[in-house]
Design a protein around this motif. Structure first.
Motif, PDB file in Angstrom:
ATOM      1  N   PHE A   1      10.305  26.398  26.828  1.00 19.88           N
ATOM      2  CA  PHE A   1       8.952  25.903  27.046  1.00 19.88           C
ATOM      3  C   PHE A   1       8.406  25.034  25.908  1.00 19.88           C
ATOM      4  N   PHE A   2       9.030  25.133  24.750  1.00 23.09           N
ATOM      5  CA  PHE A   2       8.555  24.398  23.579  1.00 23.09           C
ATOM      6  C   PHE A   2       9.653  23.516  23.024  1.00 23.09           C
ATOM      7  N   SER A   3       9.297  22.274  22.769  1.00 20.72           N
ATOM      8  CA  SER A   3      10.218  21.250  22.313  1.00 20.72           C
ATOM      9  C   SER A   3      10.688  21.470  20.878  1.00 20.72           C
ATOM     10  N   PRO A   4      12.007  21.381  20.655  1.00 17.48           N
ATOM     11  CA  PRO A   4      12.466  21.410  19.265  1.00 17.48           C
ATOM     12  C   PRO A   4      12.121  20.089  18.581  1.00 17.48           C
ATOM     13  N   SER A   5      12.081  20.109  17.285  1.00 17.83           N
ATOM     14  CA  SER A   5      11.750  18.910  16.515  1.00 17.83           C
ATOM     15  C   SER A   5      12.695  17.763  16.865  1.00 17.83           C
ATOM     16  N   GLY A   6      12.118  16.606  17.149  1.00 16.27           N
ATOM     17  CA  GLY A   6      12.908  15.411  17.421  1.00 16.27           C
ATOM     18  C   GLY A   6      13.423  15.269  18.841  1.00 16.27           C
ATOM     19  N   GLU A   7      13.104  16.204  19.722  1.00 18.13           N
ATOM     20  CA  GLU A   7      13.580  16.108  21.110  1.00 18.13           C
ATOM     21  C   GLU A   7      12.897  14.939  21.818  1.00 18.13           C
ATOM     22  N   ARG A   8      13.704  14.119  22.493  1.00 14.97           N
ATOM     23  CA  ARG A   8      13.175  12.939  23.186  1.00 14.97           C
ATOM     24  C   ARG A   8      13.938  12.702  24.484  1.00 14.97           C
ATOM     25  N   GLY A   9      13.419  11.762  25.254  1.00 14.84           N
ATOM     26  CA  GLY A   9      14.113  11.212  26.412  1.00 14.84           C
ATOM     27  C   GLY A   9      14.641  12.219  27.413  1.00 14.84           C
ATOM     28  N   THR A  10      15.899  12.027  27.796  1.00 15.70           N
ATOM     29  CA  THR A  10      16.525  12.838  28.845  1.00 15.70           C
ATOM     30  C   THR A  10      16.542  14.318  28.497  1.00 15.70           C
ATOM     31  N   ALA A  11      16.827  14.643  27.257  1.00 15.78           N
ATOM     32  CA  ALA A  11      16.864  16.056  26.851  1.00 15.78           C
ATOM     33  C   ALA A  11      15.503  16.711  27.054  1.00 15.78           C
ATOM     34  N   ARG A  12      14.467  16.007  26.697  1.00 17.84           N
ATOM     35  CA  ARG A  12      13.109  16.553  26.854  1.00 17.84           C
ATOM     36  C   ARG A  12      12.761  16.708  28.330  1.00 17.84           C
ATOM     37  N   ARG A  13      13.067  15.695  29.125  1.00 13.74           N
ATOM     38  CA  ARG A  13      12.768  15.776  30.566  1.00 13.74           C
ATOM     39  C   ARG A  13      13.520  16.927  31.220  1.00 13.74           C
ATOM     40  N   ARG A  14      14.765  17.132  30.844  1.00 10.52           N
ATOM     41  CA  ARG A  14      15.546  18.245  31.419  1.00 10.52           C
ATOM     42  C   ARG A  14      14.950  19.596  31.039  1.00 10.52           C
ATOM     43  N   ARG A  15      14.589  19.755  29.780  1.00 14.03           N
ATOM     44  CA  ARG A  15      14.005  21.023  29.349  1.00 14.03           C
ATOM     45  C   ARG A  15      12.678  21.269  30.057  1.00 14.03           C
ATOM     46  N   GLU A  16      11.844  20.227  30.134  1.00 14.14           N
ATOM     47  CA  GLU A  16      10.549  20.389  30.813  1.00 14.14           C
ATOM     48  C   GLU A  16      10.735  20.717  32.288  1.00 14.14           C
ATOM     49  N   GLU A  17      11.712  20.121  32.935  1.00 16.42           N
ATOM     50  CA  GLU A  17      11.948  20.425  34.351  1.00 16.42           C
ATOM     51  C   GLU A  17      12.450  21.860  34.525  1.00 16.42           C
ATOM     52  N   ALA A  18      13.280  22.334  33.601  1.00 20.02           N
ATOM     53  CA  ALA A  18      13.731  23.733  33.654  1.00 20.02           C
ATOM     54  C   ALA A  18      12.534  24.673  33.496  1.00 20.02           C
TER      55      ALA A  18
END
Length: 89
Positions: A28-45
């Motif tokens: 639910f919380f972004s690690p430091s420096g997370e961007r783009g596709t990785a962020r979208r995938r985590r948010e969708e999960a």
């Protein structure tokens, strides 16, 4: 003498019913420096968990009301809350 305060436990009762209870907060919380596709995938999960959660409405309302700056709460991302696009169900 009458107490001037009231019990607040009922206001937090929804947390005990949350689908995310006990899960790794990294979903639910972004690690430091997370961007783009990785962020979208985590948010969708995270959103997938929130969609199946019986208390996503109270969770989203809490995040908006308390101005949570980080994380996905009740299926609403931090970017949505900042932009005012958040609809607390």
């Amino acid at each position: 003498m009458r107490a001037l305060t009231k019990p607040l436990l009922h206001m937090w009762d929804w947390q005990g019913k949350a689908a995310c209870r006990g899960m790794d907060s990294a979903v639910f919380f972004s690690p430091s420096g997370e961007r783009g596709t990785a962020r979208r995938r985590r948010e969708e999960a995270a959103r997938a968990i929130c969609r199946a959660c019986p208390v996503s409405g109270p969770c989203a309302r809490f995040a908006v009301a308390s101005r949570q700056q980080y994380g996905v709460w009740g299926g609403i991302t931090e970017a949505e809350r900042r932009s005012g696009d958040a609809v607390a169900g």
